[in-house]
Design a protein around this motif. Structure first.
Motif, PDB file in Angstrom:
ATOM      1  N   LYS A 179       0.825  -1.208   0.000  1.00 32.93           N
ATOM      2  CA  LYS A 179       0.000   0.000   0.000  1.00 32.93           C
ATOM      3  C   LYS A 179       0.862   1.261   0.000  1.00 32.93           C
ATOM      4  O   LYS A 179       0.509   2.272  -0.620  1.00 32.93           O
ATOM      5  CB  LYS A 179      -0.921  -0.001   1.222  1.00 32.93           C
ATOM      6  N   LEU A 180       1.987   1.199   0.695  1.00 33.35           N
ATOM      7  CA  LEU A 180       2.892   2.349   0.747  1.00 33.35           C
ATOM      8  C   LEU A 180       3.427   2.664  -0.649  1.00 33.35           C
ATOM      9  O   LEU A 180       3.488   3.831  -1.058  1.00 33.35           O
ATOM     10  CB  LEU A 180       4.038   2.044   1.714  1.00 33.35           C
ATOM     11  N   TYR A 181       3.802   1.627  -1.378  1.00 30.01           N
ATOM     12  CA  TYR A 181       4.280   1.825  -2.748  1.00 30.01           C
ATOM     13  C   TYR A 181       3.150   2.325  -3.647  1.00 30.01           C
ATOM     14  O   TYR A 181       3.367   3.190  -4.504  1.00 30.01           O
ATOM     15  CB  TYR A 181       4.850   0.519  -3.303  1.00 30.01           C
TER      16      TYR A 181
ATOM     17  N   ASP B 179       3.872   6.303  -8.013  1.00 29.02           N
ATOM     18  CA  ASP B 179       3.674   7.556  -8.747  1.00 29.02           C
ATOM     19  C   ASP B 179       5.019   8.286  -8.781  1.00 29.02           C
ATOM     20  O   ASP B 179       5.378   9.022  -7.856  1.00 29.02           O
ATOM     21  CB  ASP B 179       2.616   8.411  -8.050  1.00 29.02           C
ATOM     22  N   VAL B 180       5.770   8.083  -9.857  1.00 26.71           N
ATOM     23  CA  VAL B 180       7.137   8.604  -9.953  1.00 26.71           C
ATOM     24  C   VAL B 180       7.156  10.129  -9.874  1.00 26.71           C
ATOM     25  O   VAL B 180       7.984  10.721  -9.171  1.00 26.71           O
ATOM     26  CB  VAL B 180       7.804   8.139 -11.266  1.00 26.71           C
ATOM     27  N   GLU B 181       6.236  10.766 -10.582  1.00 28.78           N
ATOM     28  CA  GLU B 181       6.205  12.231 -10.592  1.00 28.78           C
ATOM     29  C   GLU B 181       5.941  12.784  -9.195  1.00 28.78           C
ATOM     30  O   GLU B 181       6.593  13.737  -8.751  1.00 28.78           O
ATOM     31  CB  GLU B 181       5.125  12.722 -11.560  1.00 28.78           C
ATOM     32  N   GLN B 182       4.993  12.195  -8.504  1.00 21.73           N
ATOM     33  CA  GLN B 182       4.687  12.639  -7.147  1.00 21.73           C
ATOM     34  C   GLN B 182       5.884  12.440  -6.227  1.00 21.73           C
ATOM     35  O   GLN B 182       6.219  13.323  -5.424  1.00 21.73           O
ATOM     36  CB  GLN B 182       3.485  11.860  -6.598  1.00 21.73           C
TER      37      GLN B 182
END
Length: 232
Positions: free
Chosen positions: A213-215, A221-224
């Protein structure tokens, strides 16, 4: 099972970060604990269908027992009086309150309360037939009685959820958290979930569920994730 009552290093790191705000946070916890049952409309939209893997089934069944225990204590004056009496004798300050299913911290407080009140609850289960209870109430207590495996699992849940509780308190809007603090907390939680101990398979599986869930919410979300790193 290995002893899981002591906090992991990462749990200590997060808890130390909020130590300075203990007085404010304790007040917040007390206020939330005073609410016996929270009605939350958002829970109508919560996804309740989960993959039928063993750990999730065990968690859901165990939480049902814990919520029923809290409900029985709330609704039965005899049981409530017994619990209050034993709390005074054993000097237990932790209370057992019904949680809100959409508020993970309230669920942690429910689990924490059950674990901290283990001794008096075991006495309640053992002496239930000697109390002035109706037969249906005695039968209800019998169906929700916690066995050794249940207690071990609850201790594991308490251990893995404690850092998330402290992190959530630390990032509460009342404490005016910064993005840097939030990124630090999330990174610490990730490290906690990826750090394994030998002979703790149950805790390892619970950490895997939390890590997924953390991932999903932070790292996939790479951009975030890049924005968080730059802003911190």
């Amino acid at each position: 099972m290995a002893d899981v009552t002591s906090d992991d290093d990462d749990s200590d790191s997060v808890s130390e970060a909020v130590e300075g705000d203990n007085s404010t946070n304790d007040q917040d916890v007390d206020e939330s604990s005073d609410q016996n049952l929270i009605i939350d409309n958002w829970s109508n939209d919560v996804e309740t269908k989960i993959n039928p893997i063993e750990e999730l089934i065990l968690i859901m069944n165990l939480l049902k027992k814990c919520r029923t225990i809290a409900t029985v204590i709330k609704k039965s004056s005899v049981v409530a009086a017994f619990v209050r009496k034993e709390q005074l004798i054993l000097k237990i300050k932790t209370m057992i309150h019904i949680d809100c299913k959409t508020r993970c911290n309230s669920t942690f407080l429910l689990i924490d309360g059950i674990v901290e009140c283990k001794q008096l609850l075991m006495k309640l289960f053992n002496e239930k037939r000697s109390l002035n209870l109706r037969l249906e109430q005695v039968n209800k207590l019998t169906t929700i009685e916690l066995n050794n495996e249940d207690w071990d699992f609850l201790s594991s849940l308490q251990f893995v959820l404690k850092p998330f509780y402290f992190a959530t308190v630390m990032m509460s809007g009342k404490n005016y958290p910064s993005i840097g603090l939030a990124f630090h907390a999330v990174h610490k939680l990730k490290h906690f979930c990826t750090k394994d101990r030998p002979f703790e398979e149950q805790i390892k599986q619970l950490k895997k569920l939390l890590l997924a869930k953390l991932y999903h919410y932070f790292y996939d979300d790479v951009e975030q994730n890049e924005h968080l790193q730059v802003s911190s």
